[in-house]
Design a protein around this motif. Structure first.
Motif, PDB file in Angstrom:
ATOM      1  N   TYR A 104      45.367  36.465  36.383  1.00  0.00           N
ATOM      2  CA  TYR A 104      45.646  35.366  35.582  1.00  0.00           C
ATOM      3  C   TYR A 104      45.938  34.000  36.318  1.00  0.00           C
ATOM      4  CZ  TYR A 104      46.339  39.411  32.478  1.00  0.00           C
ATOM      5  OH  TYR A 104      46.128  40.556  31.782  1.00  0.00           O
ATOM      6  N   GLN A 105      46.821  34.338  37.659  1.00  0.00           N
ATOM      7  CA  GLN A 105      47.298  33.137  38.171  1.00  0.00           C
ATOM      8  C   GLN A 105      45.801  32.578  38.789  1.00  0.00           C
ATOM      9  OE1 GLN A 105      49.568  35.037  41.361  1.00  0.00           O
ATOM     10  NE2 GLN A 105      51.156  35.381  39.772  1.00  0.00           N
ATOM     11  N   LEU A 106      44.908  32.998  39.190  1.00  0.00           N
ATOM     12  CA  LEU A 106      43.627  32.490  39.732  1.00  0.00           C
ATOM     13  C   LEU A 106      42.642  31.850  38.588  1.00  0.00           C
ATOM     14  CD1 LEU A 106      42.815  34.592  42.777  1.00  0.00           C
ATOM     15  CD2 LEU A 106      44.143  32.589  42.633  1.00  0.00           C
ATOM     16  N   LYS A 107      43.187  32.230  37.389  1.00  0.00           N
ATOM     17  CA  LYS A 107      42.296  32.010  36.236  1.00  0.00           C
ATOM     18  C   LYS A 107      40.933  32.542  36.231  1.00  0.00           C
ATOM     19  CE  LYS A 107      44.861  27.821  35.284  1.00  0.00           C
ATOM     20  NZ  LYS A 107      44.745  26.164  35.112  1.00  0.00           N
ATOM     21  N   LEU A 108      40.678  33.805  36.893  1.00  0.00           N
ATOM     22  CA  LEU A 108      39.539  34.370  36.725  1.00  0.00           C
ATOM     23  C   LEU A 108      39.134  34.848  35.329  1.00  0.00           C
ATOM     24  CD1 LEU A 108      40.134  36.759  39.946  1.00  0.00           C
ATOM     25  CD2 LEU A 108      38.935  34.426  39.712  1.00  0.00           C
ATOM     26  N   LYS A 109      37.798  35.103  35.112  1.00  0.00           N
ATOM     27  CA  LYS A 109      37.520  35.528  33.681  1.00  0.00           C
ATOM     28  C   LYS A 109      36.737  36.603  33.808  1.00  0.00           C
ATOM     29  CE  LYS A 109      37.811  30.814  31.920  1.00  0.00           C
ATOM     30  NZ  LYS A 109      36.981  29.673  31.372  1.00  0.00           N
ATOM     31  N   HIS A 117      38.231  43.669  34.734  1.00  0.00           N
ATOM     32  CA  HIS A 117      39.844  43.461  35.199  1.00  0.00           C
ATOM     33  C   HIS A 117      40.618  44.539  35.900  1.00  0.00           C
ATOM     34  CE1 HIS A 117      39.781  44.937  31.285  1.00  0.00           C
ATOM     35  NE2 HIS A 117      41.049  44.950  31.172  1.00  0.00           N
ATOM     36  N   TYR A 118      39.936  45.828  35.718  1.00  0.00           N
ATOM     37  CA  TYR A 118      40.428  47.149  36.327  1.00  0.00           C
ATOM     38  C   TYR A 118      39.667  47.153  37.892  1.00  0.00           C
ATOM     39  CZ  TYR A 118      43.014  48.157  32.062  1.00  0.00           C
ATOM     40  OH  TYR A 118      43.865  48.155  31.089  1.00  0.00           O
ATOM     41  N   GLU A 119      38.790  46.332  38.078  1.00  0.00           N
ATOM     42  CA  GLU A 119      38.137  46.425  39.465  1.00  0.00           C
ATOM     43  C   GLU A 119      38.767  45.741  40.369  1.00  0.00           C
ATOM     44  OE1 GLU A 119      33.497  47.458  38.245  1.00  0.00           O
ATOM     45  OE2 GLU A 119      34.033  45.236  38.164  1.00  0.00           O
ATOM     46  N   ARG A 120      38.104  45.765  41.523  1.00  0.00           N
ATOM     47  CA  ARG A 120      38.962  45.115  42.701  1.00  0.00           C
ATOM     48  C   ARG A 120      38.812  43.577  42.743  1.00  0.00           C
ATOM     49  NH1 ARG A 120      40.083  47.207  47.580  1.00  0.00           N
ATOM     50  NH2 ARG A 120      39.165  45.845  49.013  1.00  0.00           N
ATOM     51  N   HIS A 121      40.044  42.691  42.618  1.00  0.00           N
ATOM     52  CA  HIS A 121      39.951  41.550  42.925  1.00  0.00           C
ATOM     53  C   HIS A 121      40.881  40.987  43.973  1.00  0.00           C
ATOM     54  CE1 HIS A 121      37.347  40.710  39.310  1.00  0.00           C
ATOM     55  NE2 HIS A 121      38.112  41.834  38.813  1.00  0.00           N
ATOM     56  N   CYS A 122      40.510  40.586  45.414  1.00  0.00           N
ATOM     57  CA  CYS A 122      41.347  40.619  46.487  1.00  0.00           C
ATOM     58  C   CYS A 122      41.976  38.999  46.622  1.00  0.00           C
ATOM     59  CB  CYS A 122      40.512  40.838  47.572  1.00  0.00           C
ATOM     60  SG  CYS A 122      40.462  42.852  47.732  1.00  0.00           S
ATOM     61  N   PRO A 123      42.983  38.810  46.952  1.00  0.00           N
ATOM     62  CA  PRO A 123      43.440  37.706  46.908  1.00  0.00           C
ATOM     63  C   PRO A 123      42.895  36.929  47.971  1.00  0.00           C
ATOM     64  CG  PRO A 123      45.069  39.259  47.906  1.00  0.00           C
ATOM     65  CD  PRO A 123      44.135  39.723  47.178  1.00  0.00           C
ATOM     66  N   PRO A 124      42.662  35.419  47.852  1.00  0.00           N
ATOM     67  CA  PRO A 124      42.242  34.514  49.062  1.00  0.00           C
ATOM     68  C   PRO A 124      43.209  34.673  50.190  1.00  0.00           C
ATOM     69  CG  PRO A 124      42.999  33.374  47.368  1.00  0.00           C
ATOM     70  CD  PRO A 124      42.994  34.614  46.864  1.00  0.00           C
ATOM     71  N   PRO A 125      42.748  34.161  51.451  1.00  0.00           N
ATOM     72  CA  PRO A 125      43.776  34.360  52.546  1.00  0.00           C
ATOM     73  C   PRO A 125      45.031  33.882  52.343  1.00  0.00           C
ATOM     74  CG  PRO A 125      41.456  33.851  53.388  1.00  0.00           C
ATOM     75  CD  PRO A 125      41.392  33.876  51.989  1.00  0.00           C
ATOM     76  N   GLU A 126      45.041  32.635  51.641  1.00  0.00           N
ATOM     77  CA  GLU A 126      46.232  31.876  51.533  1.00  0.00           C
ATOM     78  C   GLU A 126      47.266  32.620  50.647  1.00  0.00           C
ATOM     79  OE1 GLU A 126      43.144  30.100  48.820  1.00  0.00           O
ATOM     80  OE2 GLU A 126      43.400  30.668  50.714  1.00  0.00           O
TER      81      GLU A 126
END
Length: 522
Positions: A104-109, A117-126
């Motif tokens: 939600y924070q990264l506004k992914l769709k 939405h239950y698969e892997r979505h890793c945060p960017p380095p920052e």
């Protein structure tokens, strides 16, 4: 007050022993990254030394100066932290790459209907957290195995919603400071033990044993809930990869791992599950609420990829027995799809139907040209899984497997140490395989000697090998009351099939290693 103080001191000491033990295990596995010294993947400084009954890694420890090098790295490389802070308590259940808040924070769709939405979505380095995830407030030393199969401390997993929602199905019951697990499930309210017995009888296995004389060893349980099915399979010498997403059920896998049951977070969504082809003798779905007909049956085709020749699919769901129009429609469509995939019904009783896939390519070759689903193209590698999209096609058997009409695997437990037929596919000889067994037996004996001063009986239950190679470490732990999640880095993922062929379990992960020491990007 004095008694309470003494109890607190004893608890603190016990917790200290556990932490020291865990640090010892992690340090040994990571520091030596032993598999990279095993046959077929040697370190350059061990090339000239043959195996003479001593451990080549432990024997060269002083020369390699791994600890000294680690401290040098801290001085020379500013990116190596000298200390690691503790995360805020609100992150006590953080799973970085399975954090729905991040989506939600990264506004992914992501496509919700496909479970993206239950698969892997890793945060960017920052956005990554460089801190240690703290335990929940009031955390206690976990209940020891095997008692943990049936009860855990409520404080360690402070979620009771499932106990209320599934109270009529006997999933779990809150009992004071503990949560009890009676062994029930959505389709086996009377207990997983009785359900397992019923399945063995449906298949007419000798002595009503589901392991079928050791021929059924690896099971995939999709939508596993709190993994009671997998928990009760262990006493049958069957190990299940219990799989469930981090969904509204408040992380069912967290309960499973706290109980000491082999399990992992995952979902049948858009990408292949991180397991090689032909890894399981049986797949299980008990009211797992999966739409098997979507996208030309792509999820059933993923199960087909994972099942061994003649493997079974146990399906307990209303479509198997209900007679209302909607369930009849689903059943008929599913029956037609599986028939076109050359699967056959071997048993059907009450709420459960059991399918079996073919043992060779013969049925596929007899299909009418243009039949669907099609066979996968010859350039598709069914063993490549990391971040690979599922494909709506049938993975045919290799020419050797087709000719032999089976895997050629011996029954468990002999298969743990018998060279699997697929060894040649990963470029490992029988001699190297046996050498790896000997090396790891020596290592594990030495590990246990080093840890006996800080580790109490049954201290360890869930173990992870972060660079599993051929599974020698897990195999050497066979007589210990532990289970091992064998992790194969992407660059060595081809060897994971050997681990499954030995009757062990594991997964692929994006681990990164260097010459001395190791770290994992989670």
């Amino acid at each position: 007050m004095k008694q309470k103080s003494e109890q607190q001191i004893r608890t603190s000491k016990q917790l200290t022993y556990v932490l020291l033990g865990l640090i010892s295990v992690l340090g040994l596995v990571c520091l030596y990254y032993g598999s990279t010294s095993a046959p077929g993947l040697r370190r350059s400084d061990d090339e000239s030394s043959g195996f003479d009954g001593s451990d080549p890694v432990l024997g060269t420890f002083g020369r390699n100066r791994d600890f000294d090098d680690l401290f040098e790295d801290q001085e020379l490389n500013p990116e190596v932290p000298k200390s690691i802070p503790i995360c805020d308590m609100r992150y006590s259940e953080l799973i970085p790459c399975l954090d729905r808040n991040l989506i939600y924070q990264l506004k992914l769709k992501p496509n919700l209907s496909l479970m993206e939405h239950y698969e892997r979505h890793c945060p960017p380095p920052e956005r990554r957290y460089n801190c240690l995830v703290p335990p929940p407030k009031g955390y206690k030393i976990p209940v020891r195995w095997p008692a943990s199969r049936d009860e855990v401390w409520k404080a360690n997993i402070p979620h009771t919603h499932l106990a209320e929602e599934k109270s009529d199905q006997h999933w779990m019951v809150v009992n004071g400071e503990k949560i009890n697990f009676p062994g029930g499930g959505t389709h086996f309210h009377d207990g997983a033990d009785k359900y397992i017995l019923a399945l063995a009888r449906m298949l007419k296995f000798p002595s009503d044993k589901l392991n079928n004389g050791g021929n059924i060893r690896n099971v995939l349980d999709v939508g596993c809930g709190v993994a009671s099915f997998g928990a009760y399979l262990l006493s049958h010498d069957i190990i299940a990869m219990s799989l469930a997403p981090n969904d509204v059920h408040e992380n069912q896998i967290q309960f499973a791992l706290e109980r000491g049951i082999p399990s992992t977070l995952g979902v049948l969504g858009t990408k292949r599950l991180p397991y090689p082809s032909r890894s399981f003798e049986l797949a299980h779905c008990s009211r797992c609420r999966i739409d098997w007909l979507q996208r030309d049956g792509i999820l059933l085709l993923e199960l087909d990829r994972l099942l061994r020749p003649g493997g079974y699919f146990v399906y307990s769901s209303p479509e198997a027995y209900a007679h209302d129009p909607e369930n009849r429609r689903i059943w008929n469509a599913m029956y037609d799809l599986l028939k076109s995939m050359c699967w056959k019904i071997v048993s059907k009783k009450d709420q459960t139907v059991i399918w079996a896939k073919p043992i060779s390519n013969s049925c596929y070759l007899k299909r009418v040209p243009g039949s669907r689903p099609p066979l996968c193209s010859s350039d598709d590698d069914p063993d490549v899984t990391w971040n690979v999209l599922m494909k709506a096609c049938i993975s045919p058997y290799s020419a050797k497997m087709h000719h032999e009409k089976g895997t050629g695997l011996v029954p468990w437990p002999a298969r743990l140490t018998a060279p699997p037929p697929r060894l040649e596919e990963v470029g490992v000889t029988t001699e190297e395989f046996h050498e790896d067994i000997g090396i790891w037996q020596v290592r594990v004996v030495d590990y246990w000697k080093q840890m006996k001063t800080v580790a109490q009986k049954n201290t360890f239950r869930n173990v992870m090998d972060m660079n599993s190679n051929l599974g020698g470490f897990a195999a050497a732990l066979k007589d210990k009351d532990v289970w091992v999640m064998n992790v194969a880095p992407v660059r060595m993922s081809a060897r994971l099939k050997i681990i499954y062929d030995r009757g062990l379990i594991g997964t692929v992960h994006d681990c990164f290693f260097r010459d001395r020491g190791a770290w994992v990007q989670l």
